[in-house]
Design a protein around this motif. Sequence first.
Motif, PDB file in Angstrom:
ATOM      1  N   LYS A   3      -3.886  15.599  -9.758  1.00  0.00           N
ATOM      2  CA  LYS A   3      -2.943  14.619  -9.209  1.00  0.00           C
ATOM      3  C   LYS A   3      -1.522  15.113  -9.423  1.00  0.00           C
ATOM      4  O   LYS A   3      -1.069  15.279 -10.549  1.00  0.00           O
ATOM      5  N   VAL A   4      -0.854  15.379  -8.314  1.00  0.00           N
ATOM      6  CA  VAL A   4       0.552  15.794  -8.337  1.00  0.00           C
ATOM      7  C   VAL A   4       1.373  14.596  -7.893  1.00  0.00           C
ATOM      8  O   VAL A   4       1.132  14.028  -6.825  1.00  0.00           O
ATOM      9  N   ASP A   5       2.343  14.204  -8.711  1.00  0.00           N
ATOM     10  CA  ASP A   5       3.094  12.983  -8.412  1.00  0.00           C
ATOM     11  C   ASP A   5       4.597  13.249  -8.433  1.00  0.00           C
ATOM     12  O   ASP A   5       5.142  13.688  -9.445  1.00  0.00           O
ATOM     13  N   ASN A   6       5.231  13.002  -7.286  1.00  0.00           N
ATOM     14  CA  ASN A   6       6.696  13.049  -7.164  1.00  0.00           C
ATOM     15  C   ASN A   6       7.281  14.371  -7.657  1.00  0.00           C
ATOM     16  O   ASN A   6       8.291  14.405  -8.360  1.00  0.00           O
ATOM     17  N   LEU A   7       6.650  15.474  -7.253  1.00  0.00           N
ATOM     18  CA  LEU A   7       7.036  16.801  -7.731  1.00  0.00           C
ATOM     19  C   LEU A   7       8.326  17.269  -7.063  1.00  0.00           C
ATOM     20  O   LEU A   7       8.473  17.238  -5.843  1.00  0.00           O
ATOM     21  N   ILE A  22       0.288  14.701  -4.117  1.00  0.00           N
ATOM     22  CA  ILE A  22      -1.018  14.965  -3.516  1.00  0.00           C
ATOM     23  C   ILE A  22      -2.101  14.674  -4.553  1.00  0.00           C
ATOM     24  O   ILE A  22      -1.827  14.619  -5.750  1.00  0.00           O
ATOM     25  N   ALA A  23      -3.328  14.505  -4.074  1.00  0.00           N
ATOM     26  CA  ALA A  23      -4.474  14.316  -4.971  1.00  0.00           C
ATOM     27  C   ALA A  23      -5.637  15.148  -4.461  1.00  0.00           C
ATOM     28  O   ALA A  23      -5.832  15.292  -3.253  1.00  0.00           O
ATOM     29  N   VAL A  24      -6.398  15.704  -5.393  1.00  0.00           N
ATOM     30  CA  VAL A  24      -7.570  16.515  -5.057  1.00  0.00           C
ATOM     31  C   VAL A  24      -8.761  15.962  -5.828  1.00  0.00           C
ATOM     32  O   VAL A  24      -8.753  15.958  -7.058  1.00  0.00           O
ATOM     33  N   TYR A  60      -4.255  17.255 -14.533  1.00  0.00           N
ATOM     34  CA  TYR A  60      -5.528  17.907 -14.262  1.00  0.00           C
ATOM     35  C   TYR A  60      -6.592  17.253 -15.132  1.00  0.00           C
ATOM     36  O   TYR A  60      -6.483  17.253 -16.353  1.00  0.00           O
ATOM     37  N   LYS A  61      -7.569  16.643 -14.487  1.00  0.00           N
ATOM     38  CA  LYS A  61      -8.618  15.889 -15.181  1.00  0.00           C
ATOM     39  C   LYS A  61      -8.002  14.838 -16.104  1.00  0.00           C
ATOM     40  O   LYS A  61      -8.456  14.627 -17.228  1.00  0.00           O
ATOM     41  N   VAL A  73      -4.924  28.827 -16.792  1.00  0.00           N
ATOM     42  CA  VAL A  73      -6.172  29.515 -16.445  1.00  0.00           C
ATOM     43  C   VAL A  73      -7.279  29.098 -17.410  1.00  0.00           C
ATOM     44  O   VAL A  73      -8.416  28.848 -17.006  1.00  0.00           O
ATOM     45  N   LYS A  74      -6.937  28.980 -18.684  1.00  0.00           N
ATOM     46  CA  LYS A  74      -7.933  28.626 -19.702  1.00  0.00           C
ATOM     47  C   LYS A  74      -8.567  27.250 -19.476  1.00  0.00           C
ATOM     48  O   LYS A  74      -9.727  27.038 -19.815  1.00  0.00           O
ATOM     49  N   ILE A  75      -7.799  26.311 -18.913  1.00  0.00           N
ATOM     50  CA  ILE A  75      -8.352  24.965 -18.712  1.00  0.00           C
ATOM     51  C   ILE A  75      -9.145  24.850 -17.410  1.00  0.00           C
ATOM     52  O   ILE A  75      -9.708  23.801 -17.109  1.00  0.00           O
TER      53      ILE A  75
END
Length: 240
Positions: A3-7, A22-24, A60-61, A73-75
Amino acid sequence: MLKVDNLSVYYGGIHALKGVSIAVEEGQIVSIIGSNGAGKSTLLNTISGMVKRKGGSILYKGKEIPKLPYHIVKIGICQVPEGRLIFANLTVKENLMMGAYLRRDKEQIAKDLEKVYELFPRLLERLTQMAGTLSGGEEQMLAMGRGLMSNPDLILLDEPSLGLAPLLVKTIFEIIEDIKKLNKTILLVEQNAYKALSVADFGYVLEQGKVTKAGNAKELIQDKSILEAYLGKKEIQINL
Protein backbone atom coordinates in the motif's frame (compact mmCIF):
# COMPACT_ATOMS: atom_id res chain seq x y z
CA MET A 1 0.39 -6.81 0.22
CA LEU A 2 1.61 -3.34 -0.78
CA LYS A 3 0.00 0.00 0.00
CA VAL A 4 1.50 3.26 -1.22
CA ASP A 5 -0.24 6.30 0.24
CA ASN A 6 0.17 9.94 -0.79
CA LEU A 7 3.73 9.40 -2.03
CA SER A 8 5.69 12.54 -2.87
CA VAL A 9 9.12 12.49 -4.56
CA TYR A 10 11.36 15.28 -5.83
CA TYR A 11 14.31 15.20 -8.23
CA GLY A 12 16.03 18.45 -7.36
CA GLY A 13 13.38 21.06 -8.06
CA ILE A 14 11.19 18.69 -10.09
CA HIS A 15 8.14 17.28 -8.32
CA ALA A 16 8.25 13.77 -9.86
CA LEU A 17 5.47 12.08 -7.82
CA LYS A 18 2.59 14.16 -6.50
CA GLY A 19 0.55 12.35 -3.87
CA VAL A 20 0.54 8.94 -5.56
CA SER A 21 -1.53 6.20 -3.91
CA ILE A 22 -1.75 2.60 -5.14
CA ALA A 23 -2.53 -0.81 -3.65
CA VAL A 24 -1.39 -4.28 -4.69
CA GLU A 25 -3.26 -7.34 -3.49
CA GLU A 26 -1.38 -10.60 -2.90
CA GLY A 27 -1.30 -12.83 -5.97
CA GLN A 28 -2.19 -10.06 -8.40
CA ILE A 29 -0.46 -8.54 -11.38
CA VAL A 30 -0.95 -4.78 -11.10
CA SER A 31 0.12 -2.69 -14.09
CA ILE A 32 1.05 0.98 -14.16
CA ILE A 33 0.90 2.61 -17.57
CA GLY A 34 1.73 6.10 -18.73
CA SER A 35 3.89 8.07 -21.11
CA ASN A 36 7.61 8.77 -20.78
CA GLY A 37 8.33 11.02 -17.81
CA ALA A 38 5.05 10.22 -16.05
CA GLY A 39 6.88 8.92 -12.96
CA LYS A 40 6.41 5.17 -13.45
CA SER A 41 10.02 4.12 -12.89
CA THR A 42 10.40 6.68 -10.12
CA LEU A 43 7.55 4.96 -8.28
CA LEU A 44 9.25 1.55 -8.47
CA ASN A 45 12.64 3.01 -7.55
CA THR A 46 11.11 4.65 -4.48
CA ILE A 47 9.43 1.44 -3.35
CA SER A 48 12.72 -0.46 -3.71
CA GLY A 49 14.62 2.19 -1.74
CA MET A 50 16.71 3.52 -4.63
CA VAL A 51 15.06 6.94 -4.49
CA LYS A 52 14.20 8.84 -1.31
CA ARG A 53 10.68 10.10 -0.78
CA LYS A 54 9.72 13.53 0.47
CA GLY A 55 6.42 12.42 1.97
CA GLY A 56 3.86 9.63 2.15
CA SER A 57 4.01 6.03 3.34
CA ILE A 58 4.86 2.66 1.81
CA LEU A 59 3.45 -0.33 3.68
CA TYR A 60 4.42 -3.91 2.85
CA LYS A 61 2.32 -6.61 4.52
CA GLY A 62 1.03 -3.95 6.90
CA LYS A 63 4.43 -2.60 7.99
CA GLU A 64 6.43 0.41 6.84
CA ILE A 65 9.22 -0.76 4.52
CA PRO A 66 12.88 -0.38 5.60
CA LYS A 67 14.97 2.47 4.23
CA LEU A 68 17.93 0.52 2.86
CA PRO A 69 17.55 -1.37 -0.45
CA TYR A 70 19.18 -4.60 0.74
CA HIS A 71 16.82 -4.70 3.75
CA ILE A 72 13.92 -4.29 1.32
CA VAL A 73 15.21 -7.28 -0.65
CA LYS A 74 15.45 -9.27 2.59
CA ILE A 75 11.76 -8.76 3.41
CA GLY A 76 10.70 -10.17 0.03
CA ILE A 77 10.67 -7.34 -2.53
CA CYS A 78 12.89 -7.39 -5.61
CA GLN A 79 13.15 -5.07 -8.59
CA VAL A 80 13.95 -6.10 -12.14
CA PRO A 81 15.23 -2.76 -13.42
CA GLU A 82 14.62 -0.96 -16.67
CA GLY A 83 17.48 -1.68 -19.07
CA ARG A 84 18.18 -5.04 -17.37
CA LEU A 85 21.49 -3.94 -15.73
CA ILE A 86 23.01 -7.40 -15.87
CA PHE A 87 26.67 -7.98 -14.95
CA ALA A 88 28.17 -8.19 -18.46
CA ASN A 89 31.55 -9.54 -17.29
CA LEU A 90 30.01 -12.44 -15.34
CA THR A 91 28.57 -15.66 -16.73
CA VAL A 92 24.84 -16.33 -16.89
CA LYS A 93 25.02 -18.60 -13.83
CA GLU A 94 27.11 -16.10 -11.88
CA ASN A 95 24.49 -13.43 -12.62
CA LEU A 96 21.74 -15.73 -11.35
CA MET A 97 23.68 -16.47 -8.18
CA MET A 98 24.12 -12.74 -7.57
CA GLY A 99 20.36 -12.66 -7.12
CA ALA A 100 20.73 -15.07 -4.19
CA TYR A 101 23.60 -13.08 -2.63
CA LEU A 102 21.75 -12.36 0.64
CA ARG A 103 20.46 -15.92 1.05
CA ARG A 104 21.99 -18.76 3.06
CA ASP A 105 19.46 -21.56 2.37
CA LYS A 106 21.60 -23.57 -0.06
CA GLU A 107 19.10 -26.37 -0.68
CA GLN A 108 16.29 -23.95 -1.53
CA ILE A 109 18.65 -21.90 -3.69
CA ALA A 110 19.34 -25.03 -5.76
CA LYS A 111 15.60 -25.69 -6.09
CA ASP A 112 14.96 -22.10 -7.13
CA LEU A 113 17.69 -22.38 -9.77
CA GLU A 114 15.86 -25.35 -11.25
CA LYS A 115 12.63 -23.32 -11.36
CA VAL A 116 14.45 -20.53 -13.18
CA TYR A 117 15.79 -23.04 -15.71
CA GLU A 118 12.25 -24.33 -16.27
CA LEU A 119 10.95 -20.81 -16.86
CA PHE A 120 13.92 -19.80 -19.01
CA PRO A 121 15.33 -22.91 -20.76
CA ARG A 122 17.44 -20.62 -22.96
CA LEU A 123 19.42 -19.57 -19.87
CA LEU A 124 20.18 -23.21 -19.07
CA GLU A 125 21.72 -23.53 -22.55
CA ARG A 126 23.96 -20.51 -21.85
CA LEU A 127 25.04 -20.99 -18.22
CA THR A 128 28.76 -20.57 -18.88
CA GLN A 129 28.34 -17.82 -21.49
CA MET A 130 29.35 -14.27 -20.59
CA ALA A 131 26.20 -12.26 -19.97
CA GLY A 132 27.48 -9.38 -22.08
CA THR A 133 27.23 -11.56 -25.20
CA LEU A 134 23.50 -12.31 -24.81
CA SER A 135 20.77 -10.88 -27.02
CA GLY A 136 18.38 -8.26 -25.63
CA GLY A 137 15.67 -10.84 -25.03
CA GLU A 138 18.08 -13.18 -23.28
CA GLU A 139 19.32 -10.32 -21.11
CA GLN A 140 15.72 -9.62 -20.05
CA MET A 141 15.22 -13.29 -19.19
CA LEU A 142 18.44 -13.22 -17.17
CA ALA A 143 17.39 -10.08 -15.29
CA MET A 144 14.04 -11.67 -14.42
CA GLY A 145 15.70 -14.93 -13.42
CA ARG A 146 18.21 -13.07 -11.24
CA GLY A 147 15.32 -11.29 -9.52
CA LEU A 148 13.55 -14.58 -8.83
CA MET A 149 16.72 -15.94 -7.21
CA SER A 150 16.24 -13.51 -4.31
CA ASN A 151 13.07 -15.55 -3.53
CA PRO A 152 10.73 -12.53 -3.55
CA ASP A 153 7.03 -12.44 -2.77
CA LEU A 154 6.64 -9.13 -4.63
CA ILE A 155 8.41 -8.42 -7.93
CA LEU A 156 8.75 -4.87 -9.26
CA LEU A 157 9.09 -5.28 -13.01
CA ASP A 158 10.22 -2.17 -14.90
CA GLU A 159 9.70 -1.98 -18.69
CA PRO A 160 10.36 -5.66 -19.52
CA SER A 161 9.49 -5.22 -23.22
CA LEU A 162 11.81 -2.24 -23.79
CA GLY A 163 13.77 -2.61 -27.03
CA LEU A 164 12.55 -6.14 -27.79
CA ALA A 165 11.15 -7.50 -31.06
CA PRO A 166 7.37 -8.22 -31.07
CA LEU A 167 7.84 -12.01 -30.93
CA LEU A 168 10.10 -11.72 -27.88
CA VAL A 169 7.66 -9.31 -26.23
CA LYS A 170 4.98 -11.99 -26.55
CA THR A 171 7.30 -14.55 -24.95
CA ILE A 172 8.24 -12.25 -22.07
CA PHE A 173 4.61 -11.56 -21.22
CA GLU A 174 3.78 -15.26 -21.31
CA ILE A 175 6.61 -15.80 -18.81
CA ILE A 176 5.23 -13.00 -16.61
CA GLU A 177 1.96 -14.93 -16.38
CA ASP A 178 3.90 -18.11 -15.56
CA ILE A 179 5.73 -16.28 -12.76
CA LYS A 180 2.38 -15.28 -11.26
CA LYS A 181 1.49 -19.00 -11.13
CA LEU A 182 4.50 -19.49 -8.81
CA ASN A 183 2.50 -17.55 -6.17
CA LYS A 184 4.36 -14.33 -6.90
CA THR A 185 2.81 -10.87 -6.86
CA ILE A 186 3.90 -8.48 -9.61
CA LEU A 187 3.85 -4.70 -9.88
CA LEU A 188 4.49 -4.03 -13.56
CA VAL A 189 5.53 -0.75 -15.16
CA GLU A 190 5.22 -0.86 -18.94
CA GLN A 191 4.82 1.52 -21.88
CA ASN A 192 3.03 -1.14 -23.95
CA ALA A 193 -0.39 -0.36 -22.49
CA TYR A 194 -2.23 -3.17 -24.24
CA LYS A 195 0.20 -5.88 -23.15
CA ALA A 196 0.45 -4.49 -19.62
CA LEU A 197 -3.31 -4.43 -19.08
CA SER A 198 -3.97 -7.72 -20.88
CA VAL A 199 -1.98 -9.69 -18.26
CA ALA A 200 -3.03 -7.58 -15.25
CA ASP A 201 -5.77 -7.89 -12.66
CA PHE A 202 -5.77 -4.18 -11.86
CA GLY A 203 -4.30 -1.11 -13.48
CA TYR A 204 -3.32 2.50 -12.82
CA VAL A 205 -2.69 5.33 -15.25
CA LEU A 206 0.08 7.71 -14.19
CA GLU A 207 0.27 11.14 -15.81
CA GLN A 208 2.74 13.87 -14.83
CA GLY A 209 3.32 12.31 -11.42
CA LYS A 210 -0.33 11.74 -10.55
CA VAL A 211 -2.69 8.77 -10.73
CA THR A 212 -5.43 9.86 -13.13
CA LYS A 213 -7.29 6.55 -13.52
CA ALA A 214 -7.50 3.24 -11.71
CA GLY A 215 -9.62 0.16 -12.10
CA ASN A 216 -10.06 -3.42 -13.25
CA ALA A 217 -7.52 -4.00 -16.03
CA LYS A 218 -10.06 -5.55 -18.40
CA GLU A 219 -12.24 -2.45 -18.05
CA LEU A 220 -9.33 -0.03 -18.48
CA ILE A 221 -8.30 -1.77 -21.68
CA GLN A 222 -11.68 -0.83 -23.19
CA ASP A 223 -11.49 2.80 -22.02
CA LYS A 224 -11.57 5.01 -25.12
CA SER A 225 -9.39 7.72 -23.59
CA ILE A 226 -6.69 5.17 -22.74
CA LEU A 227 -6.85 3.61 -26.19
CA GLU A 228 -6.54 7.02 -27.82
CA ALA A 229 -3.70 8.14 -25.54
CA TYR A 230 -1.56 5.01 -25.50
CA LEU A 231 -2.55 2.90 -28.50
CA GLY A 232 -2.66 3.89 -32.15
CA LYS A 233 -5.48 2.56 -34.33
CA LYS A 234 -3.14 0.18 -36.16
CA GLU A 235 -1.92 -1.35 -32.90
CA ILE A 236 -5.48 -1.74 -31.61
CA GLN A 237 -6.45 -3.69 -34.74
CA ILE A 238 -3.41 -5.97 -34.44
CA ASN A 239 -3.90 -6.73 -30.74
CA LEU A 240 -7.68 -6.91 -30.54
